[in-house]
Structure formats: C-alpha cells, structure tokens
Design a protein around this motif. Structure first.
Motif, PDB file in Angstrom:
ATOM      1  N   VAL A   1       0.782  -1.168  -0.049  1.00 39.48           N
ATOM      2  CA  VAL A   1      -0.063   0.081   0.074  1.00 39.48           C
ATOM      3  C   VAL A   1       1.000   1.274  -0.123  1.00 39.48           C
ATOM      4  O   VAL A   1       0.574   2.164  -0.916  1.00 39.48           O
ATOM      5  CB  VAL A   1      -0.841  -0.021   1.135  1.00 39.48           C
ATOM      6  CG1 VAL A   1      -1.630   1.243   1.033  1.00 39.48           C
ATOM      7  CG2 VAL A   1      -2.053  -1.099   1.075  1.00 39.48           C
ATOM      8  N   ALA A   2       1.980   1.384   0.831  1.00 41.40           N
ATOM      9  CA  ALA A   2       2.664   2.615   0.830  1.00 41.40           C
ATOM     10  C   ALA A   2       3.615   2.659  -0.265  1.00 41.40           C
ATOM     11  O   ALA A   2       3.891   3.913  -0.642  1.00 41.40           O
ATOM     12  CB  ALA A   2       3.700   2.499   2.265  1.00 41.40           C
ATOM     13  N   THR A   3       3.996   1.656  -0.862  1.00 41.32           N
ATOM     14  CA  THR A   3       4.683   1.562  -2.237  1.00 41.32           C
ATOM     15  C   THR A   3       4.284   2.171  -3.406  1.00 41.32           C
ATOM     16  O   THR A   3       4.299   3.038  -4.103  1.00 41.32           O
ATOM     17  CB  THR A   3       5.528   0.519  -2.399  1.00 41.32           C
ATOM     18  OG1 THR A   3       6.320   0.035  -1.162  1.00 41.32           O
ATOM     19  CG2 THR A   3       6.443   0.570  -3.501  1.00 41.32           C
TER      20      THR A   3
ATOM     21  N   TYR B   1      -1.803  -1.454  -8.603  1.00 42.36           N
ATOM     22  CA  TYR B   1      -2.798  -1.941  -7.436  1.00 42.36           C
ATOM     23  C   TYR B   1      -4.054  -0.830  -7.436  1.00 42.36           C
ATOM     24  O   TYR B   1      -3.674   0.255  -7.580  1.00 42.36           O
ATOM     25  CB  TYR B   1      -1.787  -1.855  -6.081  1.00 42.36           C
ATOM     26  CG  TYR B   1      -1.054  -2.912  -6.001  1.00 42.36           C
ATOM     27  CD1 TYR B   1      -1.455  -4.029  -5.143  1.00 42.36           C
ATOM     28  CD2 TYR B   1       0.349  -2.909  -6.596  1.00 42.36           C
ATOM     29  CE1 TYR B   1      -0.428  -5.216  -4.815  1.00 42.36           C
ATOM     30  CE2 TYR B   1       1.078  -4.175  -6.353  1.00 42.36           C
ATOM     31  CZ  TYR B   1       0.832  -4.927  -5.444  1.00 42.36           C
ATOM     32  OH  TYR B   1       1.593  -5.950  -5.388  1.00 42.36           O
ATOM     33  N   GLU B   2      -4.880  -1.695  -7.138  1.00 40.41           N
ATOM     34  CA  GLU B   2      -6.148  -0.607  -6.712  1.00 40.41           C
ATOM     35  C   GLU B   2      -6.518  -0.936  -5.280  1.00 40.41           C
ATOM     36  O   GLU B   2      -6.614  -2.016  -4.875  1.00 40.41           O
ATOM     37  CB  GLU B   2      -7.360  -1.143  -7.743  1.00 40.41           C
ATOM     38  CG  GLU B   2      -7.244  -0.793  -9.207  1.00 40.41           C
ATOM     39  CD  GLU B   2      -8.392  -0.991 -10.042  1.00 40.41           C
ATOM     40  OE1 GLU B   2      -9.258  -1.441  -9.500  1.00 40.41           O
ATOM     41  OE2 GLU B   2      -8.288  -0.763 -11.225  1.00 40.41           O
TER      42      GLU B   2
ATOM     43  N   SER C   1      -5.737   5.591   1.574  1.00 41.10           N
ATOM     44  CA  SER C   1      -5.455   6.370   2.825  1.00 41.10           C
ATOM     45  C   SER C   1      -6.249   5.493   4.047  1.00 41.10           C
ATOM     46  O   SER C   1      -5.966   5.074   5.041  1.00 41.10           O
ATOM     47  CB  SER C   1      -6.118   7.780   2.931  1.00 41.10           C
ATOM     48  OG  SER C   1      -5.961   8.089   4.115  1.00 41.10           O
ATOM     49  N   THR C   2      -7.492   4.949   3.626  1.00 44.43           N
ATOM     50  CA  THR C   2      -8.378   4.251   4.550  1.00 44.43           C
ATOM     51  C   THR C   2      -7.729   3.034   4.829  1.00 44.43           C
ATOM     52  O   THR C   2      -7.839   2.296   6.048  1.00 44.43           O
ATOM     53  CB  THR C   2      -9.756   4.045   4.044  1.00 44.43           C
ATOM     54  OG1 THR C   2     -10.192   5.352   3.744  1.00 44.43           O
ATOM     55  CG2 THR C   2     -10.647   3.203   5.064  1.00 44.43           C
ATOM     56  N   VAL C   3      -7.303   2.129   3.991  1.00 47.89           N
ATOM     57  CA  VAL C   3      -6.574   0.931   4.113  1.00 47.89           C
ATOM     58  C   VAL C   3      -5.187   1.172   4.968  1.00 47.89           C
ATOM     59  O   VAL C   3      -4.959   0.237   5.858  1.00 47.89           O
ATOM     60  CB  VAL C   3      -5.853   0.270   2.616  1.00 47.89           C
ATOM     61  CG1 VAL C   3      -5.176  -0.743   2.887  1.00 47.89           C
ATOM     62  CG2 VAL C   3      -7.157   0.008   1.844  1.00 47.89           C
ATOM     63  N   LEU C   4      -4.518   2.261   4.635  1.00 47.05           N
ATOM     64  CA  LEU C   4      -3.287   2.412   5.605  1.00 47.05           C
ATOM     65  C   LEU C   4      -3.599   2.668   7.006  1.00 47.05           C
ATOM     66  O   LEU C   4      -3.136   2.174   7.982  1.00 47.05           O
ATOM     67  CB  LEU C   4      -2.501   3.603   4.968  1.00 47.05           C
ATOM     68  CG  LEU C   4      -1.253   3.206   3.935  1.00 47.05           C
ATOM     69  CD1 LEU C   4      -0.947   4.425   3.538  1.00 47.05           C
ATOM     70  CD2 LEU C   4      -0.525   2.446   4.610  1.00 47.05           C
TER      71      LEU C   4
END
Length: 298
Positions: A57-59, A214-215, A221-224
């Motif tokens: 997610v961050a990458t 990636y989707e 932001s919510t996933v993080l």
C-alpha cells in the motif's frame, strides 16, 4: 585437620544444594523454551503477511500518511527496551541494555533528544539505580507475553508519535530486543518501528516499469489507517515473543553452566576432603606408633 575436613564437607553440601537449584531451573527453562519458540514461529507468518500488505500500500500509492512520512526535522526519538523480569540469564539483559545505550549515543550525535520506554524489571532497575528517567514502563509481562500487552504498548507509542515533539511527542520510535537465533545464540536487534521502514517490496524488483498496478478499496488512505495499527501491534508482539524465547534459552544456558561449575566444585572439594581425611588418619597412626615406641623404650 578435623576442622578443615568439616569445612570441605560443608562446602560440598552447599555446592550440591546449589546444583539441585540450578538443575531444576535448567529443566524448567528447557520445558518453556519450546512453547515460547512455537509461539514465535506461529506469529511469524502473520507478521510477514502484514508487512507485505503495508509495504504494498505504501509503495504503490502516493498517499502521505503520518506513520509512513519521514519528518523533515527529527527532534525527539523514543527507544523501547525489551528486557526480562527475572535474572539468572547470563548476558541477556546486559547486552540489550548496552545496545540501547549505543543507539542512544548515535541518536544524540545526530542532534536528537532521546527518551526511553522500558519493558521488564531489569531495564527498570537499571535506570532506577542510575537515577535515569523513562516515560513509561511495563513489568510482569515478559515471561509469557499476551497480545493485549502488545496492544497496550502500541497504543502508547502511537499516541506519543501522533503528538508534536514540543508537546511531549516523539518523531521516531526504535525498539531494541534480543532475537532468538538458536539455543546457544541470542543477539540484540535494533528496529526503527516508526516512521515505517519498508523492508519488503520494490527493493527486490530491478525493473520498476514492470511493477503491477494496485487498486485499493475503499482508498489507499483508509487501507493504511486500518493496516498500520495492526502492523505495529504485530511487530511489537513478535518482539515480545522473540525476547521471551531468547530469555528462556539464555536462562537454560546459564543454568547449565552453573550446574557444570557446581559439579567441578564438588569434585575438587571431595578430593581435598579425601586428602584431609588421609592426612588425619596418617597423623593418628603416627601418634599411635610414637606412643607405642615410647612405652617400649621404658
């Protein structure tokens, strides 16, 4: 001569009593180490999976998140020391505290203020004896840590990281703990917990143009927001388990060495006691022969 023999026999009994205690502690640690090691192995797949998820997610997103953004000016750094609640573990506690103090010197040389969070009575006692302050400490959880303990520590650290340094918060969080390598080897390890360091992800791919797309649902932001607390708690829990397993292994090794030393003491004192007994018998025989000769010459 008789008094010396009594001293040797008393020391033999003391060494035998010590050996019984150290042998019992060695067996207790041996029985606990396998359970602790199994807990470490059981937690490792989840820790790796959550690390990959956070790294992905961050990458592959351009979202700027508090826990992943490198601050421009780091003023205050926190160091979390994972020690044990009990001693008799050789260099287990001294090596992790020494590693933490070396990290402190490095951070101070970089112009950062260092504050400490302590886990385990040995670290708390070390700081109390030297009249050094700490922000928070946790004791009584190191022998058999639970995930709730990691949650409590994680919430405290995230709350401190969310504040500005001027308001008592921190800009970096480092954890120092003993890593279980084998039954004979336990090594101290330093990990920067926050801001998040991506240990898996794009480094393994040479051609960045071939990276998959990636989707994120609902959005990155919510996933993080959902993944990062789980990641932090899992890393802290894994560190607690690693430290517990390393401590039991260190105790077993130390008690095995103590039992072997007690055997050597018993052997040495038994030899000295036998020599003293032989000397006493020889003296008694000499006195009897001398008395008989004196009577015969009259």
């Amino acid at each position: 001569m008789a008094a010396q023999l009594r001293v040797y026999r008393q020391r033999i009994r003391s060494a035998q009593t010590t050996k019984k205690i150290t042998r019992a502690m060695e067996l207790i640690s041996a029985s606990r180490i396998y359970k602790a090691q199994a807990r470490v192995q059981a937690s490792a797949p989840y820790t790796r999976a959550i690390t990959r998820a956070v790294s992905a997610v961050a990458t592959h997103s351009n979202v700027s998140h508090l826990l992943t953004t490198e601050p421009e000016n780091v003023q205050r750094a926190a160091v979390v020391i994972f020690s044990s609640d009990r001693g008799l573990a050789g260099a287990f506690n001294s090596q992790v505290i020494r590693e933490a103090l070396e990290l402190e010197s490095l951070l101070i040389s970089q112009g950062k203020e260092v504050v400490f969070y302590l886990v385990g009575r040995k670290a708390v006692g070390f700081f109390a004896f030297r009249k050094r302050s700490s922000i928070r400490d946790w004791v009584g959880i190191t022998d058999s840590p639970a995930f709730d303990n990691a949650l409590e520590i994680g919430e405290e650290l995230v709350a401190a990281f969310s504040k500005d340094a001027a308001e008592g918060g921190v800009d970096e969080i480092h954890i120092v703990y003993n890593r279980f390598v084998s039954m004979l080897v336990q090594t101290p390890r330093v990990v920067r917990l926050l801001p998040l360091e991506l240990v898996e992800g794009v480094d393994a791919v040479e051609d960045k143009s071939t990276l998959p797309l990636y989707e994120f649902e609902p959005d990155a932001s919510t996933v993080l927001d959902a993944l990062l607390p789980a990641y932090i708690h899992s890393r802290l829990y894994n560190a607690l388990l690693e430290s517990a397993a390393a401590k039991h292994a260190a105790t077993q090794k130390a008690m095995k060495s103590a039992s072997d030393n007690a055997d050597k003491l018993i052997t040495n004192y038994t030899r000295l006691a036998n020599n003293a007994r032989q000397s006493e018998i020889t003296q008694q025989i000499s006195e009897i022969v001398g008395g008989a000769d004196a009577l015969a010459t009259k």
